[in-house]
Design a protein around this motif. Structure first.
Motif: not given
Length: 882
Positions: A370-386
Motif C-alpha cells: 500500500s501507499a498513502d497520499g494527499d488528495g485525489a491528485a496523489s493517486t497516480l503516484e501511489s499507484i506507481d509506488e504500489v
C-alpha cells in the motif's frame, strides 16, 4: 510514410463501384518499409530493383506460408488473414526476413506493422478497371483505418496490435513453436486515433533483441489518452521532482532482487474497489493500475476480453464484479498463478492505494502492498509506488503460491467441483483410459446434472471404447441440455450426434466446426480422424498437426493420429517418431501401432518386443498380434491369437467387438489352410452384422455395414455369393448408409467381385477403376488385380501387385471396417507376390517371375506353406508350357 498503401486512379470519371459483399470478420495487417525513398536514392535504380525483387519473393513466400491474401502494395503491404496468429506470424517473419535481406547488402531494412481484427467490406473491380490500374479486390471498413493508424504510429521494426487482435494472437502464440513461448508482449495503454470516436488499447509484440519494445511516439493521427488529472504542467513538474527524488533514494538503497520464478506467469487483476466516493476516477485508476502492473518482468495480466469470455462460461451475467471469489475462479479456470485485488480508500484523511496478491486455490492473501497520499491528485503516484513494489515483490509472492498453471477446461458449468471432475476426465481420456474417464464424467454430472458437456464426455468415452450402444443415452441427455451450451459447444454436440446417428454427415459437421473455429482443437482432431478413415491422409495430416497445440488438452491423441496417418502414407520414420511422442504423453494404444510400424518394415523382432509390453487383455492389440503372425507365416500362432481375441470379445455378448473379431479369425483359418472353417467364419460375420443393422437403432451402423461388406467380399473369394447378395439387399433398404464413403466404395468392390465370379471381369474393371482416387481402400486394389488377371491384362495386374507390395503401411493402418480387414490386407499383400510370379511366368517373363517368387519365399518359406499354397508354388517350378 504515413500510410501503408497509396493508390492513384488515372481515370477522371471512375465507374460506379460494384456492390460490396456482406461484412466479414478478418485480420488486417498493414506494413510500411521504412525510408524506402531514401533507399532508392542511395542504391540507384538497378540495385534497388534487385532488392525489391528479392523483397517480393520474400513476401510471396510468407504469404503462402501464413495463408495471407495480398490486397494492395507499394512501399507497404495490405494483407488479409483468416486468423490473427497467421497475421502475426507473417509480421514476425517479415521483420526477420527484411533484416536478413539488409545484412546481405550492408543495409538496415526495417518495417512498421499494424495488426487489427474487424469487419471489412470487399468487392471486386471490373476487368476493365483492373486493366487500367485498379486493384482486383477493394477492402474498406473502419478496421482498415485503425490498422493504418497502428502501423503509422509504430517505431521502425515495431509490430503494434489492437485490443481485439492481441488476446486472440496471444492465446494462439504457441502455434509459432519455440519462438512463440519467448515473445515479449507489452501494453502501451489507451490511445486516441484521428477519425475514430472511441479510445483504443494498443499493444506491442516482438522478439527480444529485435523489437523496439518502447512506447510509440505521439503522431498527428494518434496520441496517448491521458486522464485530465494527469495533464496539468504543474502536476507534471511535481511528479518529475518526486520521481527524481524517489530514484535517488532507490539507487542509494536498492533492494535485493526478488526470488526468481517462472517469468511471464499469468495473473488476474480484480476490479478496483474505489472506496473514496469519487466514482469518476474508477476507469482511470483501474487502467493506470493495469498499465503500470503490465510492465512487470514476472507476469502477464489476463486481458479484460479473456476474463469476460471466462465469465460467460461460468454462466455469470455480463458486468459481474471481479471480486476475490469470482476472480479466483477465473484464475483457476484459465490457469493463472495469482489474483491481484487493487483498492483505493480514504484513511485518516489521506488517500490509500493498496493491492493484495491472492492464492486462487485458497483465496488467502499471501502478500499486500500500500501507499498513502494527499488528495485525489496523489493517486497516480501511489499507484506507481504500489505497482513498482509489486513488480519487485511478485517473484517472492508468487513463489509462495503452489505452482499450478494448467488451466481447467474452458467449458460451461456453474459448479467448479464439477469442472474439476470434468478436467480429470479429460486427462484420463487423453491417455486412452476410457473407463477412468467415464467415471470422472459421471461424477461431474452427479455434481451438476445440467453439465451438458460432461454428459457428452460420457458419450465420447463409451464410443471410444467401442461401446456405441451405451453412448446413446448420455448423448440424449446432452441434446436435451443443448440450450445450456455456448454456440461452439452446441455445434460440437451436433457433430458427435452425427457421428453416432448420421455417419454420412459426420465429416461435414466436423469440417464446418473446424472452419468456423480454427482454434477449437476437438473439431480439428475429429475432422482429421474422419479424413483418415477415408484414407485422405494428407488432408488429415494438416488438421492433426494443428491440433497438437500446447493449448489442446487432448494433444497427445493427435500425435497418435499423426503416427497413423504417416503409417498410411508409408512414412515409417515419421510414424515411429509420432508414436514415440504419443507414448511419452501417456497414449498407451500407440504401443501396438508402433509395433505395426515395425512389422510393416518386417522388423518382427522389434514388433514382438513392443507387443510384449501390451496388456494381455488389451483386446485391440490382437488385431496386430493376428496380422503379424500371419505376415511372418506363423499360421498356428495366428489362429491361437485369434481365438484369444474371440474369447475376450465375447465378454460383451452381442456387442460390436464380438462381431468385429470374427473376420480376422476367419482369415487366420483360411491362411492356415482350413477354407471350410474360414467360410463358416465369414458367413457368421455377415449374419452378425446384418442382425445388428436390422435393429431399430444401431450406433455402429456404418462400421457394421463395412464389416458385412468386407466379410462378404472374403466369402466371394472363397466361392460363396450368398452373403454378398444378402448384404447388398440390406443396403438397398438403407440408402443413407451408402452416403458413408467407405461403405459406398466397398459396395462397389463387392459388386465387382460378384461380376468376377460370374465370368465378367471387364465389367468388374469398369466398376473398380473409377475408385482409384488416391485414397482408395487397399482391398479395392486387390480386387482390381484379380479382375485384370481374369481379363488377361497381365501387365496391369502385375502393376497392382507391385502397388500392394509397396503400401504395407496402409495395409496395417487402414481403418476400413474399424480395422477388421487388417489381417486380410496383410495376407493379400504377401499373396500378391505369388500372383505376380504366376502372371509374369504366363506372359513369358521367366526372370521377373523368379524374382517375385524369391521375394515370396523370403516372406513365407516353402517348408512353412499350407498345402494349397505349396501346390501353387510348385506349379511355378515346372517348365513353362507353350
Amino acid at each position: 510514410m504515413d500510410t501503408a498503401v497509396q493508390t492513384f486512379d488515372p481515370t477522371p470519371e471512375p465507374a460506379p463501384r460494384p456492390a460490396a459483399n456482406a461484412p466479414q470478420l478478418r485480420t488486417l495487417l498493414l506494413t510500411d518499409l521504412v525510408d524506402s525513398t531514401t533507399l532508392v536514392e542511395r542504391l540507384g535504380d538497378t540495385p534497388a530493383s534487385e532488392l525489391f525483387r528479392a523483397h517480393d519473393r520474400l513476401v510471396l513466400q510468407l504469404q503462402q506460408q501464413w495463408h495471407g491474401r495480398l490486397i494492395d502494395r507499394s512501399d507497404g503491404l495490405l494483407l488479409l488473414f483468416e486468423r490473427p496468429i497467421d497475421g502475426l506470424g507473417f509480421a514476425l517473419d517479415y521483420v526477420r526476413g527484411l533484416a536478413a535481406l539488409g545484412e546481405e547488402r550492408g543495409l538496415l531494412l526495417r518495417a512498421r506493422a499494424g495488426l487489427h481484427v474487424g469487419e471489412v467490406l470487399t468487392w471486386r473491380n471490373s476487368d476493365e478497371a483492373v486493366r487500367i490500374g485498379a486493384k482486383p479486390l477493394e477492402v474498406e471498413g473502419l478496421a482498415k483505418p485503425i490498422a493504418a493508424r497502428l502501423m503509422a504510429m509504430a517505431r521502425p521494426g515495431q509490430i503494434l496490435l489492437s485490443a481485439v487482435a492481441e488476446p486472440l494472437a496471444h492465446r494462439a502464440a504457441r502455434e509459432l513453436g519455440e519462438r512463440g513461448q519467448h515473445l515479449a508482449w507489452k501494453s502501451w495503454g489507451r490511445w486516441r486515433f484521428k477519425g475514430v470516436p472511441e479510445p483504443q488499447q494498443v499493444f506491442e509484440v516482438g522478439e527480444p533483441g529485435i523489437a523496439p519494445l518502447r512506447v510509440p511516439p505521439n503522431t498527428p493521427k494518434a496520441w496517448r489518452d491521458i486522464p485530465l488529472w494527469r495533464r496539468p504542467a504543474a502536476l507534471a513538474a511535481e511528479v518529475a521532482l518526486l520521481v527524481g527524488g524517489a530514484l535517488g533514494v532507490w539507487f542509494l538503497a536498492a533492494p535485493e532482487p526478488a526470488i526468481a520464478f517462472n517469468q511471464r506467469d499469468w495473473v488476474v487483476v480484480g476490479d478496483l474497489r474505489n472506496l473514496t466516493g469519487q466514482g469518476a476516477l474508477d476507469d482511470s485508476l483501474e487502467q493506470a493500475f493495469r498499465i503500470s502492473l503490465e510492465q512487470s518482468r514476472y507476469v502477464n495480466v489476463l486481458s479484460d476480453l479473456k476474463a469476460r469470455d471466462t465469465l460467460q462460461r461460468m454462466q455469470r451475467p455480463e458486468g459481474t464484479v471481479l471480486d476475490r471469489a469470482v476472480a479466483s475462479e477465473i484464475a483457476l479456470r484459465d490457469g493463472a498463478r495469482a489474483v491481484i485485488l487493487p483498492t483505493v480508500a480514504e484513511v485518516g484523511g489521506r488517500v490509500r492505494v493498496s493491492a493484495e496478491v491472492i492464492d486462487p486455490r485458497t483465496q488467502t492473501t499471501v502478500y499486500s502492498q500500500s501507499a498513502d497520499g494527499d488528495g485525489a491528485a496523489s493517486t497516480l503516484e501511489s499507484i506507481d509506488e504500489v505497482t513498482a513494489a509489486l513488480r519487485e515483490k511478485l517473484g517472492e509472492a508468487l513463489a509462495s503460491i503452489e505452482k499450478d498453471s494448467v488451466p481447467l477446461p474452458q467449458v460451461a458449468t456453474k459448479n467448479l467441483d464439477a469442472l474439476r471432475a470434468y478436467a480429470l476426465g479429460q486427462k484420463a481420456y487423453a491417455q486412452v483410459q476410457f473407463k477412468e474417464a467415464l467415471g470422472f464424467y459421471r461424477q461431474a454430472t452427479a455434481l451438476d446434472p445440467q453439465f451438458a458437456l460432461a454428459w457428452l464426455g460420457q458419450t465420447r468415452a463409451q464410443a471410444s471404447a467401442v461401446n456405441a450402444e451405451a453412448a446413446l443415452d448420455p448423448l440424449g441427455k446432452a441434446q436435451a441440455l443443448r440450450d445450456h451450451l455456448a454456440p461452439r459447444e452446441a455445434l460440437y454436440l451436433d457433430a458427435w450426434a452425427a457421428d453416432l446417428l448420421e455417419p454420412a454427415q459426420a465429416l461435414t459437421k466436423w469440417k464446418e466446426l473446424a472452419s468456423l473455429y480454427p482454434d477449437y482443437w476437438p473439431a480439428q482432431a475429429n475432422a482429421s480422424m474422419h479424413l483418415m478413415a477415408q484414407n485422405r491422409f494428407r488432408d488429415a495430416l494438416l488438421l492433426a498437426q494443428r491440433s497438437t497445440s500446447p493449448y489442446n488438452e487432448l494433444a497427445a491423441l493427435s500425435y497418435d493420429t499423426i503416427g497413423r496417418v504417416k503409417l498410411g502414407l508409408d512414412d515409417y520414420r515419421g510414424a515411429g517418431t509420432a508414436f514415440e511422442t504419443a507414448l511419452a504423453r501417456g497414449v498407451g494404444s500407440s504401443l501396438r501401432r508402433a509395433a505395426a510400424t515395425e512389422a510393416a518394415q518386417r522388423n518382427f523382432a522389434r514388433a514382438d518386443q513392443m507387443l510384449a509390453k501390451a496388456a494381455k487383455d488389451d483386446l485391440y492389440s490382437y488385431f496386430d498380434r493376428v496380422s503379424i503372425g500371419l505376415d511372418r507365416g506363423q499360421w498356428q500362432g495366428a489362429t491361437a491369437q485369434a481365438a484369444i481375441a474371440m474369447t475376450l470379445a465375447s465378454r460383451e455378448e452381442g456387442g460390436f467387438p464380438a462381431r468385429l473379431f470374427r473376420l480376422p479369425a476367419a482369415v487366420a483359418d483360411w491362411s492356415a489352410g482350413d477354407a471350410d472353417k474360414a467360410l463358416q467364419g465369414s458367413r457368421a460375420t455377415v449374419a452378425a452384422a446384418l442382425d445388428a443393422l436390422s435393429q431399430p437403432i444401431d450406433a455402429n451402423a456404418a462400421d457394421d455395414a463395412a464389416l458385412g461388406l468386407m466379410a462378404s467380399i472374403f466369402a466371394l473369394r472363397l466361392g460363396d455369393r450368398e452373403p454378398a447378395e444378402r448384404v447388398l439387399a440390406m443396403l438397398q433398404a438403407k440408402p443413407v448408409l451408402l452416403g458413408a464413403p467407405t461403405v459406398a466404395e466397398l459396395t462397389q468392390v463387392a459388386r465387382a467381385e460378384m461380376l468376377g465370379t460370374a465370368g465378367k471381369p471387364k465389367e468388374a474393371i469398369r466398376l473398380l477403376e473409377p475408385l482409384l482416387t488416391g485414397h482408395e481402400q487397399y482391398q479395392t486394389r486387390v480386387s482390381l488385380m484379380r479382375a485384370y488377371a481374369a481379363a488377361g491384362e497381365n501387365q496391369r495386374a502385375v502393376e497392382q501387385s507391385l502397388w500392394l507390395q509397396r503400401h504395407r503401411g496402409l495395409a496395417y493402418m487402414e481403418l476400413g471396417c474399424a480395422q477388421c480387414q487388417q489381417a486380410l490386407n496383410v495376407v493379400e499383400g504377401n499373396l500378391s507376390m505369388l500372383r505376380a510370379a504366376e502372371l509374369l511366368k504366363s506372359a513369358g517373363h521367366e526372370v521377373e517371375s523368379r524374382r517375385q517368387l524369391a521375394r515370396f519365399d523370403a516372406v513365407w518359406p516353402p517348408q512353412s506353406l499350407p498345402d494349397y499354397l505349396r501346390v501353387r508354388r510348385g506349379s511355378l517350378l515346372s517348365p513353362a508350357s507353350n
